[in-house]
Design an enzyme around this catalytic site. Structure first.
Site, short mmCIF file in Angstrom:
data_model
loop_
_atom_site.label_atom_id
_atom_site.label_comp_id
_atom_site.label_asym_id
_atom_site.label_seq_id
_atom_site.Cartn_x
_atom_site.Cartn_y
_atom_site.Cartn_z
N HIS A 145 69.81 56.79 82.80
CA HIS A 145 70.94 57.20 81.96
C HIS A 145 71.87 58.11 82.75
CE1 HIS A 145 70.93 55.84 77.81
NE2 HIS A 145 69.61 55.84 77.84
N THR A 201 59.61 56.14 94.94
CA THR A 201 61.06 56.30 95.09
C THR A 201 61.60 55.51 96.28
OG1 THR A 201 60.77 58.27 96.48
CG2 THR A 201 60.95 58.61 94.10
N LYS A 219 47.64 54.76 103.70
CA LYS A 219 46.93 53.85 104.60
C LYS A 219 47.81 52.65 104.87
CE LYS A 219 42.72 51.04 105.03
NZ LYS A 219 41.46 50.62 104.36
#
Length: 225
Positions: A145, A201, A219
């Protein structure tokens, strides 16, 4: 007398359990899922063969959503593809907020298993490859938003226009743990594992394990030529 009554009740329960045991309840539940699937599939653009659905929490924009074969969805799943958005009230009209026209797409592959209470929401493009497995409370979103500039942040969040920093592309055979959030503009490579409670992200390499908030590499498996 009390002992006799207790034994009699216990006998009745055992008798009922013989005919209506846990295995039988699972059978009934499977039939319910199949019946619900026959009904709910018409909410979507396309649903493949032998998909199973628990009761959805919410569906929007089903005409922009395609689901492959043999995929299953846990209870409370929210799946939304928004083709327009406006917060309509007098305040919005006064400051000139107009309806957005959007072009969403959600494509889900074959043999995907979504845990309970997953939230998948798109205004852009979300693509999920074959063989996905998720835990509960997973969020996959390509939007938010509003922007975070000063002028945008003066507007109430619900009134801000939806924005996308890019679609989400999840490869084949990805495992996403419980309470993971995957944010816009992320690509997750084949076979990757996302640890529980992670916030993704940035894009994730194939056959790697990531975790944390924000998620970082834990890993990396190199593919041998």
């Amino acid at each position: 007398m009390k002992q006799i009554l207790t034994k009699f009740v216990d006998f009745l329960i055992k008798l009922l359990h013989f005919f209506f045991n846990y295995k039988f309840s699972l059978f009934l539940h499977l039939q319910k899922q199949k019946l619900y699937g026959y009904w709910i599939k018409y909410e979507f653009k396309q649903v493949g063969e032998k998909c199973l659905f628990e009761n959805f929490g919410y569906i929007a924009g089903g005409s922009y959503i395609t689901i492959g074969n043999y995929s299953t969805f846990g209870k409370g799943t929210v799946i939304t593809a928004w083709d327009s958005y406006v917060y309509e009230n007098n305040e919005a009209n006064e400051i000139g907020i107009k309806r957005q026209i959007l072009y969403p797409s959600i494509k889900i592959g074959n043999h995907c298993i979504f845990g309970d209470y997953n939230n998948i929401t798109a205004i852009n493009n979300i693509k999920i490859g074959d063989g996905l497995l998720t835990g509960k409370w997973v969020t996959i979103t390509d939007n938010s938003h509003g922007l975070t500039d000063l002028e945008s942040m003066k507007v109430r969040p619900a009134m801000r226009q939806l924005v996308s920093k890019g679609g989400v592309d999840i490869g084949k055979n990805v495992w996403i743990g419980e309470k993971v959030t995957i944010l816009p503009g992320v690509t997750i490579g084949d076979g990757a594992v996302i640890a529980a409670n992670s916030v993704v992200t940035k894009s994730v390499e194939a056959y790697s394990v990531v975790g944390g908030n924000p998620a970082v590499m834990l890993k990396a498996n190199k593919i041998k030529n």
